[in-house]
Design a protein around this motif. Structure first.
Motif, PDB file in Angstrom:
ATOM      1  N   ASP A  31       0.836  -1.191   0.000  1.00  0.00           N
ATOM      2  CA  ASP A  31       0.000   0.000   0.000  1.00  0.00           C
ATOM      3  C   ASP A  31       0.874   1.246   0.000  1.00  0.00           C
ATOM      4  N   SER A  32       0.267   2.406   0.133  1.00  0.00           N
ATOM      5  CA  SER A  32       1.014   3.663   0.060  1.00  0.00           C
ATOM      6  C   SER A  32       2.014   3.824   1.200  1.00  0.00           C
ATOM      7  N   ALA A  33       1.818   3.085   2.299  1.00  0.00           N
ATOM      8  CA  ALA A  33       2.758   3.107   3.421  1.00  0.00           C
ATOM      9  C   ALA A  33       3.797   1.987   3.297  1.00  0.00           C
ATOM     10  N   GLN A  35       3.229  -1.149   3.225  1.00  0.00           N
ATOM     11  CA  GLN A  35       2.847  -2.308   4.021  1.00  0.00           C
ATOM     12  C   GLN A  35       2.258  -3.351   3.078  1.00  0.00           C
ATOM     13  N   SER A  36       2.661  -4.584   3.282  1.00  0.00           N
ATOM     14  CA  SER A  36       2.199  -5.670   2.430  1.00  0.00           C
ATOM     15  C   SER A  36       0.803  -6.131   2.830  1.00  0.00           C
ATOM     16  N   HIS A  37       0.049  -6.564   1.819  1.00  0.00           N
ATOM     17  CA  HIS A  37      -1.272  -7.145   2.009  1.00  0.00           C
ATOM     18  C   HIS A  37      -1.411  -8.302   1.025  1.00  0.00           C
ATOM     19  N   PRO A  38      -2.038  -9.413   1.440  1.00  0.00           N
ATOM     20  CA  PRO A  38      -2.336 -10.442   0.443  1.00  0.00           C
ATOM     21  C   PRO A  38      -3.423  -9.923  -0.493  1.00  0.00           C
ATOM     22  N   ALA A  39      -3.270 -10.169  -1.770  1.00  0.00           N
ATOM     23  CA  ALA A  39      -4.292  -9.749  -2.729  1.00  0.00           C
ATOM     24  C   ALA A  39      -5.604 -10.465  -2.436  1.00  0.00           C
ATOM     25  N   ASP A  40      -5.510 -11.717  -2.016  1.00  0.00           N
ATOM     26  CA  ASP A  40      -6.676 -12.488  -1.607  1.00  0.00           C
ATOM     27  C   ASP A  40      -6.256 -13.316  -0.400  1.00  0.00           C
ATOM     28  N   PRO A  41      -6.778 -13.025   0.772  1.00  0.00           N
ATOM     29  CA  PRO A  41      -6.356 -13.754   1.972  1.00  0.00           C
ATOM     30  C   PRO A  41      -6.658 -15.250   1.919  1.00  0.00           C
ATOM     31  N   GLU A  42      -7.609 -15.653   1.093  1.00  0.00           N
ATOM     32  CA  GLU A  42      -7.923 -17.066   0.923  1.00  0.00           C
ATOM     33  C   GLU A  42      -7.510 -17.469  -0.478  1.00  0.00           C
ATOM     34  N   THR A  43      -6.556 -18.399  -0.553  1.00  0.00           N
ATOM     35  CA  THR A  43      -5.992 -18.760  -1.842  1.00  0.00           C
ATOM     36  C   THR A  43      -5.685 -20.245  -1.903  1.00  0.00           C
ATOM     37  N   ASP A  44      -5.569 -20.758  -3.092  1.00  0.00           N
ATOM     38  CA  ASP A  44      -5.113 -22.131  -3.262  1.00  0.00           C
ATOM     39  C   ASP A  44      -3.654 -22.218  -2.839  1.00  0.00           C
ATOM     40  N   ALA A  45      -3.283 -23.345  -2.246  1.00  0.00           N
ATOM     41  CA  ALA A  45      -1.889 -23.570  -1.871  1.00  0.00           C
ATOM     42  C   ALA A  45      -1.035 -23.484  -3.124  1.00  0.00           C
ATOM     43  N   ASN A  46       0.082 -22.731  -3.024  1.00  0.00           N
ATOM     44  CA  ASN A  46       0.994 -22.670  -4.160  1.00  0.00           C
ATOM     45  C   ASN A  46       2.391 -22.293  -3.705  1.00  0.00           C
ATOM     46  N   GLU A  47       3.355 -22.716  -4.490  1.00  0.00           N
ATOM     47  CA  GLU A  47       4.761 -22.548  -4.141  1.00  0.00           C
ATOM     48  C   GLU A  47       5.197 -21.087  -4.104  1.00  0.00           C
ATOM     49  N   LYS A  48       4.632 -20.248  -4.938  1.00  0.00           N
ATOM     50  CA  LYS A  48       5.042 -18.843  -4.962  1.00  0.00           C
ATOM     51  C   LYS A  48       4.668 -18.123  -3.671  1.00  0.00           C
ATOM     52  N   VAL A  49       3.478 -18.385  -3.155  1.00  0.00           N
ATOM     53  CA  VAL A  49       3.061 -17.762  -1.898  1.00  0.00           C
ATOM     54  C   VAL A  49       3.928 -18.282  -0.754  1.00  0.00           C
ATOM     55  N   LEU A  50       4.216 -19.588  -0.750  1.00  0.00           N
ATOM     56  CA  LEU A  50       5.097 -20.151   0.265  1.00  0.00           C
ATOM     57  C   LEU A  50       6.493 -19.548   0.162  1.00  0.00           C
ATOM     58  N   ALA A  51       7.013 -19.386  -1.050  1.00  0.00           N
ATOM     59  CA  ALA A  51       8.333 -18.767  -1.239  1.00  0.00           C
ATOM     60  C   ALA A  51       8.336 -17.326  -0.733  1.00  0.00           C
ATOM     61  N   ALA A  52       7.224 -16.613  -0.925  1.00  0.00           N
ATOM     62  CA  ALA A  52       7.124 -15.243  -0.427  1.00  0.00           C
ATOM     63  C   ALA A  52       7.204 -15.222   1.096  1.00  0.00           C
ATOM     64  N   ALA A  53       6.490 -16.137   1.745  1.00  0.00           N
ATOM     65  CA  ALA A  53       6.524 -16.206   3.209  1.00  0.00           C
ATOM     66  C   ALA A  53       7.926 -16.573   3.693  1.00  0.00           C
ATOM     67  N   GLU A  54       8.537 -17.542   3.057  1.00  0.00           N
ATOM     68  CA  GLU A  54       9.882 -17.973   3.443  1.00  0.00           C
ATOM     69  C   GLU A  54      10.921 -16.886   3.195  1.00  0.00           C
ATOM     70  N   GLY A  55      10.693 -16.059   2.167  1.00  0.00           N
ATOM     71  CA  GLY A  55      11.646 -15.007   1.807  1.00  0.00           C
ATOM     72  C   GLY A  55      11.464 -13.704   2.559  1.00  0.00           C
ATOM     73  N   CYS A  56      10.398 -13.600   3.352  1.00  0.00           N
ATOM     74  CA  CYS A  56      10.173 -12.372   4.114  1.00  0.00           C
ATOM     75  C   CYS A  56      11.272 -12.227   5.159  1.00  0.00           C
ATOM     76  N   PRO A  57      12.016 -11.114   5.129  1.00  0.00           N
ATOM     77  CA  PRO A  57      13.151 -10.980   6.044  1.00  0.00           C
ATOM     78  C   PRO A  57      12.766 -10.875   7.519  1.00  0.00           C
ATOM     79  N   VAL A  58      11.496 -10.587   7.810  1.00  0.00           N
ATOM     80  CA  VAL A  58      11.065 -10.458   9.204  1.00  0.00           C
ATOM     81  C   VAL A  58       9.949 -11.446   9.569  1.00  0.00           C
ATOM     82  N   GLU A  59       9.699 -12.422   8.705  1.00  0.00           N
ATOM     83  CA  GLU A  59       8.657 -13.433   8.916  1.00  0.00           C
ATOM     84  C   GLU A  59       7.318 -12.813   9.294  1.00  0.00           C
ATOM     85  N   ALA A  60       6.904 -11.814   8.525  1.00  0.00           N
ATOM     86  CA  ALA A  60       5.635 -11.136   8.781  1.00  0.00           C
ATOM     87  C   ALA A  60       4.443 -11.876   8.188  1.00  0.00           C
ATOM     88  N   ILE A  61       4.703 -12.897   7.366  1.00  0.00           N
ATOM     89  CA  ILE A  61       3.629 -13.605   6.662  1.00  0.00           C
ATOM     90  C   ILE A  61       3.343 -14.927   7.356  1.00  0.00           C
TER      91      ILE A  61
END
Length: 77
Positions: A31-33, A35-61
């Motif tokens: 967003d303009s600040a 801050q990250s937001h999921p485009a859709d909080p409910e999603t099919d399991a997928n490797e890209k979303v998991l990679a995003a969570a694993e790659g977050c430097p502060v484990e915010a996901i």
């Protein structure tokens, strides 16, 4: 049918690095600040979303299974 996930970003932890957007374009947005937001909080399991969570430097996901609430990421110690 595959697993469905609930994806959350802790705005108190997110530092706006944008790594989630790089790992999973379309699944997260900043967003303009910056801050990250999921485009859709409910999603099919997928490797890209998991990679995003694993790659977050502060484990915010956090990812949980939608039907049971079982934690997918971050792994419990």
């Amino acid at each position: 049918m595959g697993d469905r996930w609930h994806v959350e970003v802790d705005r108190g932890v997110c530092i706006g690095s944008g790594m989630c957007v790089n790992h999973a374009p379309g699944a997260f947005r900043l967003d303009s600040a910056r801050q990250s937001h999921p485009a859709d909080p409910e999603t099919d399991a997928n490797e890209k979303v998991l990679a995003a969570a694993e790659g977050c430097p502060v484990e915010a996901i956090t990812i949980t299974l939608l039907d049971s609430g079982e934690v997918v990421f971050p792994p419990e110690d």
